[in-house]
Write a protein that holds these residues in place. Structure first.
Motif, PDB file in Angstrom:
ATOM      1  N   GLU A   1       0.806  -1.214   0.000  1.00 23.98           N
ATOM      2  CA  GLU A   1       0.000   0.000   0.000  1.00 23.98           C
ATOM      3  C   GLU A   1       0.842   1.270   0.000  1.00 23.98           C
ATOM      4  N   ALA A   2       2.098   1.168   0.448  1.00 20.63           N
ATOM      5  CA  ALA A   2       3.005   2.316   0.421  1.00 20.63           C
ATOM      6  C   ALA A   2       3.576   2.540  -0.978  1.00 20.63           C
ATOM      7  N   GLY A   3       3.339   1.586  -1.886  1.00 23.01           N
ATOM      8  CA  GLY A   3       3.833   1.724  -3.248  1.00 23.01           C
ATOM      9  C   GLY A   3       5.288   1.340  -3.413  1.00 23.01           C
ATOM     10  N   LEU A   4       5.812   0.533  -2.490  1.00 20.41           N
ATOM     11  CA  LEU A   4       7.211   0.130  -2.575  1.00 20.41           C
ATOM     12  C   LEU A   4       7.371  -1.058  -3.521  1.00 20.41           C
ATOM     13  N   ALA A   5       8.557  -1.178  -4.097  1.00 20.95           N
ATOM     14  CA  ALA A   5       8.896  -2.337  -4.928  1.00 20.95           C
ATOM     15  C   ALA A   5       9.278  -3.468  -3.977  1.00 20.95           C
ATOM     16  N   VAL A   6       8.539  -4.572  -4.024  1.00 20.86           N
ATOM     17  CA  VAL A   6       8.684  -5.652  -3.045  1.00 20.86           C
ATOM     18  C   VAL A   6       9.340  -6.866  -3.677  1.00 20.86           C
ATOM     19  N   ALA A   7      10.247  -7.494  -2.917  1.00 14.25           N
ATOM     20  CA  ALA A   7      10.881  -8.741  -3.326  1.00 14.25           C
ATOM     21  C   ALA A   7      10.836  -9.701  -2.143  1.00 14.25           C
ATOM     22  N   VAL A   8      10.182 -10.836  -2.318  1.00 12.24           N
ATOM     23  CA  VAL A   8      10.081 -11.830  -1.259  1.00 12.24           C
ATOM     24  C   VAL A   8      11.227 -12.819  -1.413  1.00 12.24           C
ATOM     25  N   GLY A   9      11.951 -13.032  -0.323  1.00 13.46           N
ATOM     26  CA  GLY A   9      13.073 -13.961  -0.339  1.00 13.46           C
ATOM     27  C   GLY A   9      12.847 -15.089   0.646  1.00 13.46           C
ATOM     28  N   PRO A  10      13.765 -16.036   0.709  1.00 15.01           N
ATOM     29  CA  PRO A  10      13.593 -17.200   1.579  1.00 15.01           C
ATOM     30  C   PRO A  10      13.691 -16.870   3.067  1.00 15.01           C
ATOM     31  N   PHE A  11      14.339 -15.773   3.414  1.00 12.79           N
ATOM     32  CA  PHE A  11      14.535 -15.439   4.824  1.00 12.79           C
ATOM     33  C   PHE A  11      13.885 -14.126   5.213  1.00 12.79           C
ATOM     34  N   GLY A  12      13.146 -13.525   4.315  1.00 11.73           N
ATOM     35  CA  GLY A  12      12.486 -12.265   4.624  1.00 11.73           C
ATOM     36  C   GLY A  12      12.016 -11.580   3.361  1.00 11.73           C
ATOM     37  N   THR A  13      11.488 -10.393   3.545  1.00 11.53           N
ATOM     38  CA  THR A  13      10.952  -9.611   2.438  1.00 11.53           C
ATOM     39  C   THR A  13      11.698  -8.291   2.376  1.00 11.53           C
ATOM     40  N   GLY A  14      12.010  -7.837   1.185  1.00 14.05           N
ATOM     41  CA  GLY A  14      12.664  -6.553   0.979  1.00 14.05           C
ATOM     42  C   GLY A  14      11.742  -5.629   0.213  1.00 14.05           C
ATOM     43  N   ALA A  15      11.855  -4.339   0.487  1.00 12.64           N
ATOM     44  CA  ALA A  15      11.044  -3.355  -0.220  1.00 12.64           C
ATOM     45  C   ALA A  15      11.864  -2.081  -0.395  1.00 12.64           C
ATOM     46  N   GLU A  16      11.769  -1.501  -1.581  1.00  8.17           N
ATOM     47  CA  GLU A  16      12.521  -0.295  -1.895  1.00  8.17           C
ATOM     48  C   GLU A  16      11.596   0.822  -2.324  1.00  8.17           C
ATOM     49  N   GLY A  17      12.008   2.043  -1.989  1.00 11.85           N
ATOM     50  CA  GLY A  17      11.274   3.226  -2.391  1.00 11.85           C
ATOM     51  C   GLY A  17      11.983   4.454  -1.867  1.00 11.85           C
ATOM     52  N   GLU A  18      11.324   5.587  -1.989  1.00 13.00           N
ATOM     53  CA  GLU A  18      11.870   6.833  -1.461  1.00 13.00           C
ATOM     54  C   GLU A  18      11.890   6.764   0.065  1.00 13.00           C
ATOM     55  N   ALA A  19      12.806   7.510   0.668  1.00 18.29           N
ATOM     56  CA  ALA A  19      13.005   7.449   2.124  1.00 18.29           C
ATOM     57  C   ALA A  19      11.708   7.661   2.903  1.00 18.29           C
ATOM     58  N   GLU A  20      10.949   8.678   2.564  1.00 14.81           N
ATOM     59  CA  GLU A  20       9.708   8.954   3.304  1.00 14.81           C
ATOM     60  C   GLU A  20       8.694   7.823   3.141  1.00 14.81           C
ATOM     61  N   GLN A  21       8.629   7.237   1.956  1.00 17.15           N
ATOM     62  CA  GLN A  21       7.737   6.095   1.715  1.00 17.15           C
ATOM     63  C   GLN A  21       8.125   4.921   2.605  1.00 17.15           C
ATOM     64  N   VAL A  22       9.420   4.639   2.642  1.00 18.26           N
ATOM     65  CA  VAL A  22       9.915   3.504   3.417  1.00 18.26           C
ATOM     66  C   VAL A  22       9.656   3.720   4.898  1.00 18.26           C
ATOM     67  N   LEU A  23       9.958   4.905   5.404  1.00 19.20           N
ATOM     68  CA  LEU A  23       9.762   5.177   6.828  1.00 19.20           C
ATOM     69  C   LEU A  23       8.294   5.087   7.224  1.00 19.20           C
ATOM     70  N   ALA A  24       7.426   5.608   6.408  1.00 20.30           N
ATOM     71  CA  ALA A  24       5.988   5.514   6.693  1.00 20.30           C
ATOM     72  C   ALA A  24       5.533   4.057   6.656  1.00 20.30           C
ATOM     73  N   ALA A  25       6.033   3.303   5.698  1.00 21.32           N
ATOM     74  CA  ALA A  25       5.654   1.896   5.591  1.00 21.32           C
ATOM     75  C   ALA A  25       6.143   1.101   6.798  1.00 21.32           C
TER      76      ALA A  25
END
Length: 83
Positions: free
Chosen positions: A27-51
């Motif tokens: 919902e934050a609009g981040l680019a998400v990648a699911v991995g075997p040990f966790g999930t990663g998400a990338e975006g602008e700093a404010e987007q990431v912090l809010a998420a």
């Protein structure tokens, strides 16, 4: 960039706390990648912090007993962008 894992792990189902965490980054609009040990998400700093704030609150409300979070600042040259 944020990387996260929620617990407890439930191998037979997708637990509500994991769904809440995934929904927060989606919902934050981040680019998400699911991995075997966790999930990663990338975006602008404010987007990431809010998420991250939403992810923590909603995952705990949904039954998470532990949430591991790592936030990294990526140099634009690391992902192919210009400095």
């Amino acid at each position: 960039m944020v990387e996260f894992t929620t617990e407890p792990f439930e191998l037979d189902t997708f637990p509500p706390h994991a769904a809440a965490a995934r929904r927060a980054v989606d919902e934050a609009g981040l680019a998400v990648a699911v991995g075997p040990f966790g999930t990663g998400a990338e975006g602008e700093a404010e987007q990431v912090l809010a998420a991250v704030t939403t992810l923590l609150r909603e995952s705990l409300d949904a039954g998470a007993t532990r949430i591991s979070v790592q936030v990294s600042v990526l140099d634009e040259t690391e992902d192919g962008g210009s400095p």
